[in-house]
Every structure is written in structure tokens, then in C-alpha cells.
Design an enzyme around this catalytic site. Structure first.
Site, short mmCIF file in Angstrom:
data_model
loop_
_atom_site.label_atom_id
_atom_site.label_comp_id
_atom_site.label_asym_id
_atom_site.label_seq_id
_atom_site.Cartn_x
_atom_site.Cartn_y
_atom_site.Cartn_z
N ARG A 63 49.12 66.37 90.84
CA ARG A 63 48.96 67.76 90.40
C ARG A 63 47.64 67.96 89.66
O ARG A 63 46.96 68.97 89.85
CB ARG A 63 50.13 68.15 89.50
CG ARG A 63 50.09 69.60 89.01
CD ARG A 63 51.39 70.00 88.35
NE ARG A 63 51.37 71.41 87.96
CZ ARG A 63 51.13 71.85 86.73
NH1 ARG A 63 50.88 70.98 85.75
NH2 ARG A 63 51.13 73.14 86.46
N HIS A 194 55.46 69.25 96.08
CA HIS A 194 56.55 69.64 95.20
C HIS A 194 57.87 68.98 95.59
O HIS A 194 58.94 69.44 95.22
CB HIS A 194 56.71 71.17 95.19
CG HIS A 194 55.68 71.87 94.38
ND1 HIS A 194 55.52 73.23 94.39
CD2 HIS A 194 54.75 71.39 93.52
CE1 HIS A 194 54.52 73.57 93.57
NE2 HIS A 194 54.04 72.47 93.03
#
Length: 294
Positions: A63, A194
Site C-alpha cells: 500500500r 485488497h
């Protein structure tokens, strides 16, 4: 559909290869092969050791890399702190009190500089860290192009403008990715990150209790999953409680993300939009990626 599958798999393996870089120099996976042959081993060993104590770290490093690449390209600008002339991207709305892994990047940089003084950029370290994090959690490996230069500036305003939000519609997501030179296949593929890691309750509370100011939950949420999330994120509870993106295999980078979307169990509104937006071209891509093995 076969050609789409191949394209999508390539996107997974390249990950951030389509995003702009700050240097026009030719990047090469062998850039440090002679000057810093220990580089890959150092990065891999440190991340492996950190992950034993903090299983969330691989997701956080991926991320962190994504949030870096979406602002000025993959140039490590997200690592820069506030100074008299720099407004750190770390304090942009999508990043503040949210990004993590800075200490791991610093630890890797120190170890790399001890072995190969002042040779390897932080941008390359962060990029390598993302690839090693993928492999260690069951995801794909890819030859990482190296030779980036570190940015000397950050851009908080651009971070606020460019990074996609968890409540974005599909149209807004496509626009945000197109601004980076990324297409719909890239959007669906990169969203697959995700499949592991966690998000704070504050990013889903409206979906659970007051979607679009209706006073009702988001109708695209699976009813049983909604009830589970409401237990984890009570209406007046702490918004800082963290919930796994994927309740099935929360620590693995796999294709479960796409399975979840198909049964209306995408945690973020922006994720579920990929499958629940009527007649969207992303639906077939989700179905295709659901079938891919890597």
C-alpha cells in the site's frame, strides 16, 4: 477472454510498471547486479523477519508503494518528512495516521547502505519491498525494473487530489486511474491488493448504517457479511478499529478478493463498485481474474 486473462496476469506481475517515473533513464532489473549484488537478499530477509512479528506488514508495504506511485510516480516522495520547504505527503487526507512501513524502509535502507554505500535509491527499495511482500504472502513475483532516482520534493496537494477514496464510484475510480495512464484492466487488477491487510471502521461506517444519507445500509452488501461488520464496527464505536479486507484468507495475496466481490462481500464501497455497478465492463474482468491461478 483468454487475451484478457493474459493481460490481467501481466498487470499483476508488473504491478506498478505502468505508472510514471521521475527519471527518463532506462530502468533495468539488473541495474545493481554488479554494484550491489546483495540487494535482493537484504530486502527479502528484513521483510521476512519483520513479518514474523507483524503479519500485516507486507500489505502495508504494498500500500505504501501504491500511494507513492500515484503521486509524481514511483519516486519515494511519500517518504519525505515535513521541512521548511516540503509539505509531506504523509499528512495528506488519504495518508495521515494510515500509512505504515516507514520504519521498515528505513531499516532496509540502512542495511543496504552498509553493504553498498549510497548506491540504491529509496524508490528502488520501496519497489523491491512491494515485490518481496507479494511473494512472501503467496502472490506473484516479477522482475522489478530498477534504477529510479529519489524525489527531492513531495506534493501533498496532488496526494489529496490523485489518490482514490474508499467511497469512490466506478466512474471516479476510472478517472483517477486514467490520470495515471492506467486503464480498466489495471484498475481491477491493482484493486486485488485488497485481498489482504486491514481497513479502519471509519472507512465503512456509512456503508453499514447510513449509505448515501439514506439511513440504511448499502444494499450491495451481503446481508450476513453486513451483520458481521456491524458487530466489528458498531455505529458509535471507535473508527480506528481495523477489519480484515478478506475474512477468508486475510493474510494471503490471492484471488479471494474477486470471489468476495461476486458474493457482495467487498469491504470498501470502491471495491464492490467493480462488480455491483450495473452493466459495468469491470464485471467480466472480476469474473476472469476469479479464474486465474498464479
Amino acid at each position: 477472454m483468454k487475451s484478457i486473462s493474459l493481460i490481467a496476469l501481466c498487470c499483476v506481475m508488473v504491478v506498478f510498471g505502468g505508472l510514471p517515473f521521475t527519471s527518463n533513464a532506462q530502468l533495468d532489473p539488473l541495474f545493481y547486479v554488479k554494484t550491489c549484488p546483495q540487494l535482493h537478499t537484504i530486502v527479502q530477509d528484513i521483510i521476512r523477519n519483520v513479518t514474523r512479528q507483524d503479519p500485516r506488514m507486507p500489505a502495508s508495504l504494498i500500500r505504501l508503494h501504491f500511494h507513492d506511485c500515484f503521486v509524481q510516480g514511483c519516486d519515494a516522495s511519500v517518504l519525505l518528512n515535513n521541512t521548511a520547504t516540503i509539505e509531506s505527503e504523509q499528512e495528506a487526507a488519504p495518508n495521515i495516521n494510515s500509512l505504515r512501513g516507514f520504519n521498515v524502509v528505513n531499516r532496509i535502507k540502512l542495511a543496504v547502505d552498509n553493504a553498498c554505500p549510497n548506491l540504491v535509491s529509496c524508490a528502488d527499495i520501496l519497489t523491491l519491498a512491494a515485490e518481496k511482500s507479494s511473494v512472501m504472502t503467496g502472490g506473484p513475483s516479477w522482475p522489478v525494473p530498477l534504477g529510479r532516482r529519489d524525489s527531492l520534493t513531495a506534493n501533498r496537494a496532488l496526494a489529496n487530489k490523485s489518490l482514490p477514496a474508499p467511497f469512490f464510484s466506478l466512474t471516479q475510480l476510472k478517472s483517477a486511474f486514467a490520470a495515471q495512464g492506467l486503464n480498466t484492466v489495471d484498475l481491477v487488477t491493482l484493486s486485488g491488493a485488497h485481498t489482504f491487510g486491514k481497513a479502519r471502521c471509519r472507512f465503512i461506517t456509512d456503508r453499514l448504517y447510513n449509505f448515501n444519507n439514506t439511513g440504511q445500509p448499502d444494499p450491495t452488501l451481503n446481508t450476513a457479511y453486513l451483520q458481521q461488520l456491524q458487530i466489528q464496527c458498531p455505529q458509535n464505536g471507535s473508527g480506528d478499529v481495523r477489519v480484515a479486507f478478506d475474512p477468508i484468507t486475510p493474510g494471503r495475496l490471492d484471488k479471494q478478493f474477486y470471489n468476495n466481490l461476486q458474493v457482495k462481500k467487498g469491504l470498501l464501497q470502491s471495491d464492490q463498485e467493480l462488480f455491483s455497478t450495473p452493466d459495468a465492463d469491470t464485471i467480466s474482468l472480476v469474473n476472469t481474474l476469479h479464474e486465474i491461478n498464479y
